[in-house]
Enzyme design. Structure first.
Site, short mmCIF file in Angstrom:
data_model
loop_
_atom_site.label_atom_id
_atom_site.label_comp_id
_atom_site.label_asym_id
_atom_site.label_seq_id
_atom_site.Cartn_x
_atom_site.Cartn_y
_atom_site.Cartn_z
N GLY A 71 -25.50 -14.50 -48.80
CA GLY A 71 -25.91 -14.62 -47.41
C GLY A 71 -26.83 -15.80 -47.16
CB THR A 72 -29.64 -17.22 -49.12
OG1 THR A 72 -30.36 -15.99 -49.18
CG2 THR A 72 -30.61 -18.38 -49.02
CG ASN A 151 -33.63 -8.10 -43.08
OD1 ASN A 151 -33.56 -8.71 -42.01
ND2 ASN A 151 -34.54 -8.39 -43.98
CD GLN A 179 -29.40 -5.31 -44.60
OE1 GLN A 179 -28.93 -4.20 -44.83
NE2 GLN A 179 -30.16 -5.95 -45.47
CB CYS A 322 -36.88 -12.18 -49.72
SG CYS A 322 -36.20 -11.60 -48.21
C1 LIG Z 1 -30.09 -9.97 -42.84
C2 LIG Z 1 -29.97 -10.69 -44.14
N1 LIG Z 1 -29.62 -11.97 -44.17
C3 LIG Z 1 -29.49 -12.65 -45.31
C4 LIG Z 1 -29.73 -12.06 -46.53
C5 LIG Z 1 -29.63 -12.87 -47.78
O1 LIG Z 1 -28.45 -12.58 -48.48
P1 LIG Z 1 -28.30 -12.90 -50.04
O2 LIG Z 1 -29.21 -11.97 -50.77
O3 LIG Z 1 -26.83 -12.62 -50.33
O4 LIG Z 1 -28.62 -14.33 -50.25
C6 LIG Z 1 -30.10 -10.70 -46.55
C7 LIG Z 1 -30.37 -9.99 -47.81
O5 LIG Z 1 -31.26 -10.22 -48.55
C8 LIG Z 1 -30.24 -10.00 -45.33
O6 LIG Z 1 -30.62 -8.73 -45.28
#
Ligand SMILES: Cc1ncc(COP(=O)(O)O)c(C=O)c1O
Length: 382
Positions: A71-72, A151, A179, A322
């Site tokens: 997601g990041t 989240n 999410q 995070c």
């Molecule tokens: C709303 C949201 N966006 C982005 C992310 C980031 O995703 P990832 O952990 O796959 O990089 C998360 C999860 O940590 C999230 O909850």
């Protein structure tokens, strides 16, 4: 010791069927999807199968799915990629204050390059104010990025309404659906969304894999340059086992699973609100995700409660995974205008399909005891 994992918004356990689907791609089917021989073709076919599964789920086209490391990365690609490709049209971006750190920090980085970003406020439930969005739109606005479900508190944003406003104004609309994917209805075409971020590890798939779904014709610049993988938008050898696992996780996520999770959330919520005094539920009372419930326990510190529960084998968190290590007040709860003691006493419980009613009941029983114990020694009495 009994272990009850209620931190599924941070990550979920891998489903056994997902692991089974992935294993051959670690063992015998280890080809590089770019190789033209049979083993390469086998890997390529597996990737394309997941592309189709995801496209079908989102009512998108397979060639609109760009696999990323999660997601990041997908959020960074969406925001920076649109900003860089459309700078001739304008350098103004709109987002909102309760976004995930990867959206907020991508925007802050763009500000250093001369872009302007408007961070919209939210109401007391965490819902973005549509009239504020309309006011913020300018001639040079190129992108609006508003998450689907938050989240930390689970509040669901009115993304269809937002997408419509963006469409009318000729602005790209991106939503971070990490999410909500497979838990809330999400239809790329019907909702007229230009870009959607998703990942696998929030729905019992593997970590380190996600996708940015990009409507055909969208002007976007890649962030990684190399061999031109993923339609030239994300170079790098594909994570074949991860992508296969992502596909399987999506395939087996259905409405029964969502209903099961929702019932667990409601059971925990009802018992907490009935059986513990001086507690408030944070986020929207109805427009909220099936898998998240965030409460403020007045008179205690959220961190102390999380650690006490941890010592009894119950795992939950104070904020998103995070930011929880920083011990800073949550930017999401601050945006709701909560009182300092409400922010301090906040704890998030989040649910997955592996959880059971017995686990929820055990967690609430222990929680009642621990809240009472902490309140006895707290200098602040609610
Ligand atoms: C709303 C949201 N966006 C982005 C992310 C980031 O995703 P990832 O952990 O796959 O990089 C998360 C999860 O940590 C999230 O909850």
């Amino acid at each position: 010791m009994k272990r009850v994992y209620l931190d599924n918004a941070a990550t979920t356990p891998l489903d056994e069927a997902v692991l089974e689907a992935m294993l051959p791609f670690f063992r015998e089917k280890y080809g590089n999807a770019s190789s033209i021989h049979e083993m390469g073709r086998e890997a390529r076919e597996a990737i394309e199968k997941t592309r189709e599964i995801i496209a079908k789920r989102l009512n998108a086209e397979p060639n609109e799915i760009v696999f990323t490391s999660g997601g990041t990365e997908a959020n960074n690609l969406a925001i920076k990629g649109i900003a860089l490709a459309n700078k001739d049209k304008g350098k103004h971006i709109i987002t909102q204050v309760t976004e995930h750190a990867c959206v907020l920090n991508a925007c802050r980085w763009l500000e250093k390059l001369g872009y302007e970003v408007t961070y919209l406020p939210v109401d007391k439930y965490g819902v973005v104010k549509i009239e504020e969005l309309e006011k913020a739109i300018r001639k040079d606005t190129i992108l609006v990025s508003i998450m689907h479900a938050n989240n930390e508190i689970g509040t669901i944003q009115p993304i269809q309404e937002i997408a419509k406003i963006c469409k009318e104004n000729g602005i790209y609309f991106h939503t971070d659906a990490c999410q909500s994917f497979c838990k809330e209805p999400l239809d790329m075409k019907k909702m007229e969304i230009d870009l959607i971020t998703i990942n696998a590890h929030k729905l019992h798939g593997p970590k380190g894999v996600g996708a940015l779904v990009i409507k055909e014709g969208t002007k976007i610049t890649p962030l990684l340059h190399g061999g031109g993988h993923e339609f030239g938008l994300r170079s790098g050898t594909e994570n074949v086992p991860g992508i296969v696992g992502f596909g399987k996780a999506v395939e087996i996520m259905n409405s029964q699973v969502v209903e099961k999770i929702r019932k667990l959330r409601d059971r925990l919520t009802d018992r907490i609100l009935k059986e513990i005094e001086n507690v408030r539920l944070n986020g929207h009372p109805e427009k909220r995700l099936c898998s998240i419930a965030n409460f403020s326990f007045l008179g205690i510190e959220g961190e102390s409660l999380v650690l006490r529960l941890d010592s009894k084998g119950i795992y939950c968190s104070t904020a998103s995974a995070c930011s929880s290590k920083k011990l800073e007040p949550s930017h999401v709860l601050k945006a709701l205008n909560l009182k300092p003691e409400e922010i301090q006493g906040a704890v998030r419980f989040s649910f997955g399909k592996q959880n059971s009613v017995e686990e929820i009941d055990y967690a609430v029983d222990v929680l009642k005891e621990e809240v009472a114990n902490l309140r006895k020694i707290s200098p602040y009495q609610p």
